[in-house]
Design a protein around this motif. Sequence first.
Motif, PDB file in Angstrom:
ATOM      1  N   GLU A 198      -0.504 -10.726  17.057  1.00 29.09           N
ATOM      2  CA  GLU A 198       1.048 -10.570  17.232  1.00 29.09           C
ATOM      3  C   GLU A 198       1.617  -9.719  16.151  1.00 29.09           C
ATOM      4  O   GLU A 198       1.615  -9.747  14.986  1.00 29.09           O
ATOM      5  CB  GLU A 198       1.593 -11.834  17.027  1.00 29.09           C
ATOM      6  CG  GLU A 198       3.062 -11.919  17.197  1.00 29.09           C
ATOM      7  CD  GLU A 198       3.487 -12.044  18.826  1.00 29.09           C
ATOM      8  OE1 GLU A 198       4.372 -11.647  19.136  1.00 29.09           O
ATOM      9  OE2 GLU A 198       2.386 -12.224  19.658  1.00 29.09           O
ATOM     10  N   PRO A 199       1.984  -8.501  16.606  1.00 27.92           N
ATOM     11  CA  PRO A 199       2.497  -7.467  15.355  1.00 27.92           C
ATOM     12  C   PRO A 199       3.720  -7.876  14.931  1.00 27.92           C
ATOM     13  O   PRO A 199       4.472  -8.329  15.321  1.00 27.92           O
ATOM     14  CB  PRO A 199       2.590  -6.125  16.273  1.00 27.92           C
ATOM     15  CG  PRO A 199       3.073  -6.719  17.768  1.00 27.92           C
ATOM     16  CD  PRO A 199       2.239  -7.846  17.881  1.00 27.92           C
ATOM     17  N   ILE A 200       3.526  -7.373  13.586  1.00 26.18           N
ATOM     18  CA  ILE A 200       4.795  -7.717  12.518  1.00 26.18           C
ATOM     19  C   ILE A 200       5.424  -6.441  12.428  1.00 26.18           C
ATOM     20  O   ILE A 200       4.505  -5.497  11.845  1.00 26.18           O
ATOM     21  CB  ILE A 200       4.210  -8.573  11.459  1.00 26.18           C
ATOM     22  CG1 ILE A 200       3.701  -9.742  11.695  1.00 26.18           C
ATOM     23  CG2 ILE A 200       5.444  -8.541  10.541  1.00 26.18           C
ATOM     24  CD1 ILE A 200       3.074 -10.331  10.559  1.00 26.18           C
ATOM     25  N   LEU A 201       6.619  -6.348  12.596  1.00 25.69           N
ATOM     26  CA  LEU A 201       7.327  -5.145  12.413  1.00 25.69           C
ATOM     27  C   LEU A 201       8.093  -5.060  11.059  1.00 25.69           C
ATOM     28  O   LEU A 201       8.880  -5.866  10.887  1.00 25.69           O
ATOM     29  CB  LEU A 201       8.093  -4.520  13.649  1.00 25.69           C
ATOM     30  CG  LEU A 201       7.676  -4.424  14.915  1.00 25.69           C
ATOM     31  CD1 LEU A 201       8.536  -3.993  15.886  1.00 25.69           C
ATOM     32  CD2 LEU A 201       6.610  -3.385  14.772  1.00 25.69           C
ATOM     33  N   PHE A 202       7.721  -4.258  10.155  1.00 27.64           N
ATOM     34  CA  PHE A 202       8.397  -4.279   8.711  1.00 27.64           C
ATOM     35  C   PHE A 202       9.449  -3.309   8.874  1.00 27.64           C
ATOM     36  O   PHE A 202       9.192  -2.054   9.482  1.00 27.64           O
ATOM     37  CB  PHE A 202       7.211  -3.735   7.786  1.00 27.64           C
ATOM     38  CG  PHE A 202       6.131  -4.933   7.632  1.00 27.64           C
ATOM     39  CD1 PHE A 202       6.413  -6.064   6.714  1.00 27.64           C
ATOM     40  CD2 PHE A 202       4.999  -4.973   8.475  1.00 27.64           C
ATOM     41  CE1 PHE A 202       5.410  -6.951   6.568  1.00 27.64           C
ATOM     42  CE2 PHE A 202       3.967  -5.851   8.250  1.00 27.64           C
ATOM     43  CZ  PHE A 202       4.352  -7.076   7.316  1.00 27.64           C
ATOM     44  N   ALA A 203      10.522  -3.589   8.138  1.00 29.89           N
ATOM     45  CA  ALA A 203      11.659  -2.522   8.236  1.00 29.89           C
ATOM     46  C   ALA A 203      11.275  -1.306   7.520  1.00 29.89           C
ATOM     47  O   ALA A 203      11.694  -0.222   7.821  1.00 29.89           O
ATOM     48  CB  ALA A 203      12.901  -3.406   7.502  1.00 29.89           C
ATOM     49  N   ASN A 204      10.449  -1.263   6.522  1.00 30.34           N
ATOM     50  CA  ASN A 204       9.955  -0.247   5.642  1.00 30.34           C
ATOM     51  C   ASN A 204       9.230   0.772   6.522  1.00 30.34           C
ATOM     52  O   ASN A 204       9.225   1.956   6.169  1.00 30.34           O
ATOM     53  CB  ASN A 204       9.165  -0.596   4.356  1.00 30.34           C
ATOM     54  CG  ASN A 204      10.234  -1.035   3.443  1.00 30.34           C
ATOM     55  OD1 ASN A 204      11.399  -1.188   3.525  1.00 30.34           O
ATOM     56  ND2 ASN A 204       9.599  -1.485   2.495  1.00 30.34           N
ATOM     57  N   ALA A 205       8.510   0.322   7.818  1.00 30.92           N
ATOM     58  CA  ALA A 205       7.928   1.352   8.505  1.00 30.92           C
ATOM     59  C   ALA A 205       8.684   1.974   9.595  1.00 30.92           C
ATOM     60  O   ALA A 205       8.146   2.964  10.255  1.00 30.92           O
ATOM     61  CB  ALA A 205       6.776   0.586   9.163  1.00 30.92           C
ATOM     62  N   GLN A 206       9.791   1.733   9.739  1.00 37.03           N
ATOM     63  CA  GLN A 206      10.792   2.269  10.913  1.00 37.03           C
ATOM     64  C   GLN A 206      11.027   3.826  10.570  1.00 37.03           C
ATOM     65  O   GLN A 206      11.050   4.139   9.135  1.00 37.03           O
ATOM     66  CB  GLN A 206      11.911   1.482  11.000  1.00 37.03           C
ATOM     67  CG  GLN A 206      11.778   0.190  11.623  1.00 37.03           C
ATOM     68  CD  GLN A 206      10.899   0.006  12.469  1.00 37.03           C
ATOM     69  OE1 GLN A 206      11.270   0.432  13.851  1.00 37.03           O
ATOM     70  NE2 GLN A 206       9.640  -0.686  12.660  1.00 37.03           N
ATOM     71  N   VAL A 207      11.204   4.548  11.615  1.00 36.65           N
ATOM     72  CA  VAL A 207      11.700   5.849  11.733  1.00 36.65           C
ATOM     73  C   VAL A 207      13.055   5.867  10.684  1.00 36.65           C
ATOM     74  O   VAL A 207      13.236   6.909   9.945  1.00 36.65           O
ATOM     75  CB  VAL A 207      11.696   6.619  12.696  1.00 36.65           C
ATOM     76  CG1 VAL A 207      12.306   8.166  12.608  1.00 36.65           C
ATOM     77  CG2 VAL A 207      10.228   6.496  13.548  1.00 36.65           C
ATOM     78  N   GLN A 208      13.974   5.144  11.294  1.00 42.84           N
ATOM     79  CA  GLN A 208      15.246   4.949  10.698  1.00 42.84           C
ATOM     80  C   GLN A 208      15.322   3.733   9.826  1.00 42.84           C
ATOM     81  O   GLN A 208      15.101   2.672  10.231  1.00 42.84           O
ATOM     82  CB  GLN A 208      16.431   5.058  11.509  1.00 42.84           C
ATOM     83  CG  GLN A 208      16.285   6.251  12.478  1.00 42.84           C
ATOM     84  CD  GLN A 208      16.667   7.747  11.655  1.00 42.84           C
ATOM     85  OE1 GLN A 208      17.593   7.535  10.685  1.00 42.84           O
ATOM     86  NE2 GLN A 208      16.098   8.946  12.130  1.00 42.84           N
ATOM     87  N   LEU A 209      15.666   4.074   8.504  1.00 44.59           N
ATOM     88  CA  LEU A 209      15.929   2.768   7.559  1.00 44.59           C
ATOM     89  C   LEU A 209      17.079   2.068   7.840  1.00 44.59           C
ATOM     90  O   LEU A 209      18.137   2.883   7.867  1.00 44.59           O
ATOM     91  CB  LEU A 209      15.460   3.321   6.154  1.00 44.59           C
ATOM     92  CG  LEU A 209      14.167   3.601   5.824  1.00 44.59           C
ATOM     93  CD1 LEU A 209      13.943   4.115   4.253  1.00 44.59           C
ATOM     94  CD2 LEU A 209      13.177   2.642   6.102  1.00 44.59           C
ATOM     95  N   SER A 210      17.143   0.988   7.915  1.00 44.28           N
ATOM     96  CA  SER A 210      18.279   0.202   7.690  1.00 44.28           C
ATOM     97  C   SER A 210      19.225   0.454   6.462  1.00 44.28           C
ATOM     98  O   SER A 210      18.456   0.666   5.406  1.00 44.28           O
ATOM     99  CB  SER A 210      18.210  -1.169   8.036  1.00 44.28           C
ATOM    100  OG  SER A 210      17.428  -1.870   7.120  1.00 44.28           O
TER     101      SER A 210
END
Length: 683
Positions: free
Chosen positions: A77-89
Amino acid sequence: MVPVQRLFFSAFGFVFILLFSSFPLKAQMVFTGQILDLRSERTFGETGQKWSFRPGDSSVIPNGGSSVEDIEYGSAEPILFANAQVQLSEQSRTGWISGFSIQTAWDKVKDGDGEIYFPDFASYFQKYKGYGWYRAEIKISEEDLKTRFKSRYLTLRLGQISQADAVYWNGKFIGGTGLSLDTPKDTVLEDKSLYSDKTRFYRIPVGQVKTEEPNVLAVRVFAKYPLSPGLSHDKFYISSLRYSERAEYWNDFKKIFVIVLTVLLGSFYLYWQFLFRKDEHATIYFSLGSFFMAVNTLFQSQIIYSILNDGFWIKKVEYASWIALVHFLFNFVVQFAKVHKGWIRRTNYIVDVLGVVAFATVFVLPDLYSLSQFFFYWSFVTVVLGLALCYVLFLGRKVPSMGTVSFGIFIMISLLLNDIFVEMQWDWYPAHTFMKDYAFAGFSISVALSIIRNMVESRKLVEKQREEKDRLSRYFSPEVMETIVNDKIKLGGEERYIATLFSDIVGFTTFSEKNPPGVVLDHLNAIFESLSELIFHYSATLDKFIGDAIMAFWGAPKRTDLDAYNAIACAVEMQKKMVQINQELGLAPGTFRLRIGVNFGEAIVGNIGSVKRMDYTVIGDAVNTAARLESHGVPGKVAVSEAAYLAAGGDKYIKYEESKELMLKGKAEPVKVYFVTEVLPRS
């Protein structure tokens, strides 16, 4: 210094100068235009990729995605980390440190004021659980794909990362070492999942490569111990898949080359020891050191990670094999240099005990940090041994091939110092790549050169010994010659039963009076050569030539039950041979004839004379009797004493035409003599 050594020295000097000519540079030089260098500074001061670093782990995006099937991780089950996204929140944009050097451990990076960002790793680990994130924007154009990479199939190469990582390209997980796509936030990994020395190669999906806008590379790293945490070693670049495969092959080839070379050298030296050096221990030490060198190289290679999936044990075996290697090589040099002073032996014994203790300690240490710390402090022992080796090499400087071995040790120590400086990450040192493979290869090649030199010298020695044997064979019998060559001669003798033969050429004095000296000498040499071959054929010791007479004996140095039989058989054949010699010399029949006397009895055999001049011969009454038999004999016949006749088997094997009793000089009673004509075959 031989030409090969000069060439090797020149090549090493060139590399050494080239390395330090890059002194002002802070990045490892890369001599290729086929890669995109990701380090914070490029070769020749060009602007490189700008990296940012954020301490701690990342927040998680809820409901990140569906289950993923992967051949390496299985169902996850993949965990999506915010720091890995193309656009940071908005929340993820804060806390990043820009301009972060990726070739320096994060606990050594300084800010603009020269202060270290995270000087205390223990505090960092307590606050951030050992996690940190790296981000960089990477521009790749269509022109790069066509001219630089020449492919759309790209690979990301991340050097040695301490101690675990997971990599994201444009928000998509593309691989990890220690960390997987489903490793929960702030998870503290076990030591077996920490891979400090593994080189990472991650393929970038073709559909994820952007050419219109920057690509975002995000690396999640975890460090459990203060061991150069983060992206802190070696090369970091993007290349074509083909190029990265070649790089992997080259890395594997270096390791395999060292492994195969050291195993072959170790095996060869064992074979060498078995054949030529049974009393020396240097070859044994070098062989064992070579085998441990092969083990150490294997456990430093990328190959081991496909065999053993436990980073902690990989480091244990690597360190233990290195400790054994250092101690065996130290013993090898001490033995090779033939240094046997008392205090050196005692010191060597203490060093060996410390080596055994250190070797065992490595396997009982509980965690990677204590293992690394122990090995770090033990490295000072290596430094002390290195200094001691310099003194040992000086003491053994006159030993053949010591110069070649010393040169190899110099290369190995120099390149190992590079690895120490890289590990320490000192600002003044420009290199960022380990050189241990080349160190081992350089040392192995130098020892191989010494082996070749020893083989050449041994070949010359064998040739010289063969020439010496050929020369001595003209003066001594084969048995005596072997005794002289093997240096087993000593003054003195022993009592043995000996069969003695004396022969004299009848008619030679008259021939000498009527012919020139040159002709006389040629004929005498021809006769002696033919009779000597016959004597040697019957396994006799040819004692000496006395004018035109020959003295030979059986029973020493080797004794057999057929000594008397062989002596009589040889005498009979000599009489037949003399008839043939007259024909070969073109002389009238009976020009030269032999008187031969044979006796068997107890005599003293050994080296008679002085220490500086001795003669291997026999003396005693039995020998004198044989000489008297010859002088009282009949030309063309063989006079054999009764003792020799009976020792040879009597009438069962010996045929004679007559027997008589003769009064010999020095004998109180007559001696029965058999005039032998034939010797029957005997098994």
